[in-house]
Design an enzyme around this catalytic site. Structure first.
Site, PDB file in Angstrom:
ATOM      1  N   CYS A  84       4.041  -1.835  10.401  1.00 17.72           N
ATOM      2  CA  CYS A  84       4.476  -1.480   9.361  1.00 17.72           C
ATOM      3  C   CYS A  84       4.725  -2.900   8.675  1.00 17.72           C
ATOM      4  O   CYS A  84       5.225  -3.887   8.960  1.00 17.72           O
ATOM      5  CB  CYS A  84       5.911  -0.973   9.543  1.00 17.72           C
ATOM      6  SG  CYS A  84       7.078  -0.863   8.155  1.00 17.72           S
ATOM      7  N   CYS A 101       0.660  -1.497   2.747  1.00 19.34           N
ATOM      8  CA  CYS A 101       1.479  -0.686   3.461  1.00 19.34           C
ATOM      9  C   CYS A 101       0.520   0.378   4.512  1.00 19.34           C
ATOM     10  O   CYS A 101      -0.571   0.611   3.861  1.00 19.34           O
ATOM     11  CB  CYS A 101       2.208   0.236   2.659  1.00 19.34           C
ATOM     12  SG  CYS A 101       2.918   1.681   3.100  1.00 19.34           S
TER      13      CYS A 101
HETATM   14  N1  DGL Z   1       4.223   2.110   6.529  1.00 22.70           N
HETATM   15  C1  DGL Z   1       5.157   1.104   6.136  1.00 22.70           C
HETATM   16  C2  DGL Z   1       4.628  -0.021   5.612  1.00 22.70           C
HETATM   17  O1  DGL Z   1       3.496  -0.693   6.061  1.00 22.70           O
HETATM   18  C3  DGL Z   1       6.504   1.654   5.592  1.00 22.70           C
HETATM   19  C4  DGL Z   1       6.508   2.415   4.462  1.00 22.70           C
HETATM   20  C5  DGL Z   1       8.017   3.116   4.300  1.00 22.70           C
HETATM   21  O2  DGL Z   1       8.437   3.384   5.078  1.00 22.70           O
HETATM   22  O3  DGL Z   1       8.299   2.560   3.080  1.00 22.70           O
HETATM   23  O4  DGL Z   1       5.288  -0.783   4.803  1.00 22.70           O
END
Ligand code: DGL
Length: 263
Positions: free
Chosen positions: A74, A184
Site C-alpha cells: 500500500c 496506489c
Molecule cells: N492501496 C492503497 C495505496 O496503495 C490504499 C488505498 C486506500 O485505502 O485509500 O495507497
C-alpha cells in the site's frame, strides 16, 4: 504444497492483491498471508498518526502468525508509516514506491502524471521523492478519491469508472504527460480501463515487479528464502470479511478464496 514460513502482505483492502500476484510470480515457493484492512478502507482519507497506529496493529497481527518478513502493499501506508514500523520491528519490511524514477528517466516530453491517494500526496516522504525527481521533469500529481471504492467493489470497466478515470487523467494528458504512474496499488486493477482512457498517448507504470524483486533481495540477504521447490500457499484475512468482500476479492484474485475475519 509447502508449509513454508509465510510472508505477511497487507493493504487497506484488495489493492495489495496486485502486489501479491507479482510476489507469487517472483517467489513461487514462498507462502503468503494477505491481510486486507477493509473495515477501515480507504486509508487515503486517514491521518498520518492514525495510519501509524493502525499499521502497527496490523503488523503485530502478521508477526503473531509467524511471518518472516512483511510487505506493505500500500503506497499510503508505506509513505506514512514504514519508517515507524522499521524502528519497532526487526524483520525485513518492504514497501511500495511509486515508479516516479523510471517515469522521469524515460519521459520524452518531460512531463509525468502521478495518480495516488490524497494522504499519499500529503506525506513528507512522498514530497521528498517528488523533489528528488522534479526539475528537468515536471511531475503532476492527481488525487483520485473515487477509485479505491470502485476497485473494492470490483467495478473495473463500467461507464462510472471510465468517467472517473477520464476526469483524473485527461487534464494530465492535456498538460503533456507521456507517462502515468499508478501511485496506489488499487489502481493496477484499473490498468485496462486506464489504457482505454489514455488511448496510446502515455505509458502506464506500476510498482509490482520492483517490489517483488526487492523482496527477493531482502530474503536472500537475510538467508530467509525457502529452499523447497514445492509451490507455496496463500491465505487471506480481512477486518471486514463479509461474503460480498470475499466475492469481490475472489473476482479480483481470479479464483475462489476463503476470507477469514481478523482484528
Ligand atoms: N492501496 C492503497 C495505496 O496503495 C490504499 C488505498 C486506500 O485505502 O485509500 O495507497
Amino acid at each position: 504444497m509447502s508449509d513454508a514460513i509465510p510472508i505477511g502482505v497487507f493493504d487497506s483492502g484488495v489493492g495489495g492483491l496486485s502486489i501479491a500476484r507479482c510476489l507469487q510470480r517472483e517467489l513461487p515457493s514462498e507462502s503468503f498471508l494477505y491481510f486486507a484492512d477493509q473495515k477501515y478502507s480507504p486509508y487515503g482519507s486517514k491521518s498520518a498518526s492514525w495510519l501509524e497506529a493502525r499499521t502497527e496493529l496490523v503488523a503485530q497481527f502478521l508477526l503473531e502468525r509467524g511471518c518472516k518478513a512483511l510487505v506493505v502493499a500500500c503506497n499510503t501506508a508505506t509513505v506514512n508509516s514504514i519508517s515507524a514500523l522499521r524502528e519497532k520491528i526487526e524483520l525485513p519490511i518492504v514497501g511500495v514506491e511509486p515508479a516516479i524514477k523510471p517515469a522521469a528517466l524515460h519521459s520524452k516530453a518531460g512531463v509525468v502524471g502521478v495518480l495516488a491517494t490524497a494522504q499519499t500526496l500529503r506525506a513528507d516522504s512522498f514530497c521528498t521523492l517528488l523533489d528528488k525527481f522534479s526539475g528537468p521533469v515536471k511531475l503532476l500529481t492527481q488525487a483520485c478519491p473515487e477509485l479505491v471504492g470502485l476497485v473494492e467493489s470490483a467495478n473495473l470497466h463500467s461507464e462510472e469508472t471510465i468517467d472517473a478515470l477520464r476526469s483524473y487523467i485527461e487534464p494530465l494528458l492535456d498538460l503533456g504527460a507521456d507517462h502515468i504512474v499508478l501511485g496506489c496499488t488499487h489502481f493496477s486493477f484499473l490498468r485496462e480501463s486506464i489504457a482505454q482512457v489514455i488511448g496510446g498517448r502515455a505509458l502506464i507504470l506500476d510498482a509490482g515487479a520492483p517490489v517483488a524483486a526487492e523482496l527477493r533481495r531482502q530474503l536472500g540477504k537475510f538467508d530467509l528464502l525457502n529452499a523447497s521447490c514445492a509451490p507455496g500457499k496463500i491465505s487471506f484475512y480481512s477486518s471486514g470479511a463479509t461474503s460480498l468482500a470475499a466475492k469481490n476479492m475472489s473476482l479480483l484474485w481470479g479464483s475462489p478464496i476463503e476470507l477469514r475475519e481478523a482484528i
